[in-house]
Motif scaffolding. Sequence first.
Motif, mmCIF file in Angstrom:
data_model
loop_
_atom_site.group_PDB
_atom_site.id
_atom_site.type_symbol
_atom_site.label_atom_id
_atom_site.label_comp_id
_atom_site.label_asym_id
_atom_site.label_seq_id
_atom_site.Cartn_x
_atom_site.Cartn_y
_atom_site.Cartn_z
ATOM 1 N N ALA A 50 -11.481 -1.126 7.053
ATOM 2 C CA ALA A 50 -11.110 -2.492 6.488
ATOM 3 C C ALA A 50 -9.593 -2.608 6.076
ATOM 4 N N SER A 53 -7.477 -2.765 8.912
ATOM 5 C CA SER A 53 -7.671 -4.018 9.836
ATOM 6 C C SER A 53 -7.200 -5.436 8.913
ATOM 7 N N SER A 54 -6.508 -5.028 7.831
ATOM 8 C CA SER A 54 -6.006 -5.777 6.806
ATOM 9 C C SER A 54 -7.268 -6.737 6.230
ATOM 10 N N PHE A 55 -8.330 -6.469 6.518
ATOM 11 C CA PHE A 55 -9.535 -7.026 5.985
ATOM 12 C C PHE A 55 -9.670 -6.994 4.166
#
Length: 445
Positions: A50, A53-55
Amino acid sequence: MQTNQSPIEYLSSIEKQIQFLEEYYLKFADETDAQIIQKFIKVYKYIDEAYKSSFITEEALFQTYGYFYQTTKKFTRKLENKIYYDKTDYEATLEKFERLQIKLIPLYTELILDAQKLQRMDLDTLLDSNMAHHIYTKKELGQFSLQLFDFLNLDFIKVPKNVLSDLITEIIMNYNVVPYHNFTHAFQLSQLLFSCYMKSDLKKFCNQLEIFSAILAGLGHDLNHKGVNNLYKIKKSKKFNVLTSEIAVLENMHCATFFNIIQLNRQHDFFQYMTNDEERNLAKRLIITSILATDMSKHNKLLAKFQKRVESTKQFEQGEKNELIDMQRFSNERLEDRIFILNIMVHACDISNPTMKFNNYMNWSYLLTQEFNDQTIKEAKVGVDVTGFLVYKDKPTYYGGQVFFSKTFVFPLWFQIGEMYPELKYLSEEINKNLEILYQKLKQQ
């Protein structure tokens, strides 16, 4: 949660902790603990993916998962203790060091563990200031801890035996597998305090609640000790922070861990069985002050105060009476005096290795020297100044260090205790015998 690490460093720390659990402990864990490890793996993979992935943002990472690393570390500590519950701390440390390929100093292999192991602990053994502690498992030492309270005959203490037993087990589970500052050391402190109490007029000076609290403090005085001292904690913290606490860093943490154990499970809350708030507050105060008294930075101040008060007490007993002497002497009618004496005794028992017979004394000091040397390796790894005098160099340097510590710190304190309680003079006399042996060994080098 605030952290000194970057997100990448933080995630790397979690990964290493989980890899350690997977590689070394998963196969030993029971079904429940194995499931927890698998959950840790899933959570780590989720937050790692997360974040990458820059979530989730950096702020959200620490805000939501800031305590995850601490949770995995605490779980690892308790799992290690469960796995090694039927082994001695010495055996546990050897196994752990072998797996982690931690270098052993030559002294570590010179421990003399030839004492006969007793199947059943008796009062005489628990009164022995030279008891062979390292041959007993964590489980056995926990049982012996419970026996200390049995032999004290604390009829005014209404804490159920099963509650005390569960508390002691939980205390064991919150120590780390390190060479010296483990539960074996904690038990040794409490066992010697018990011995001193039973053999001297200390039992006439303090009441049942007070000795009960002091012995519990001894059992918990190094909770979650990781084998590094206050200086290491301060240096490591200052690497990242301009402002950092430098006052009894470890001792405050040990206190916090002790009371967290009680708060997290009512089954461990022995305070609920005390008659009133006055008793509860006294027990809490004695536990806290006794643990804080083990901070070596307070040694000289404590000793100077103790020496002056012992002198006044002797003058009073010899018939010299005036207002100053009466104010400075020890009186069991004063609560502050009883607390101070027990604080002194806990501190003295904490540094009591030189009061043992020479071989037993060396066993303890070899383990501490290993731990000191391990700290210097950690200092180098985290990039702080290495504490040079903690590096193991050779036997002459080691013997010289033992002479300095025993002569400068341990003997003066135990000498004063012998002045206060003549029945305990034999302990300072044993220190002198050990100093003579150390001098002879230095001549032979």
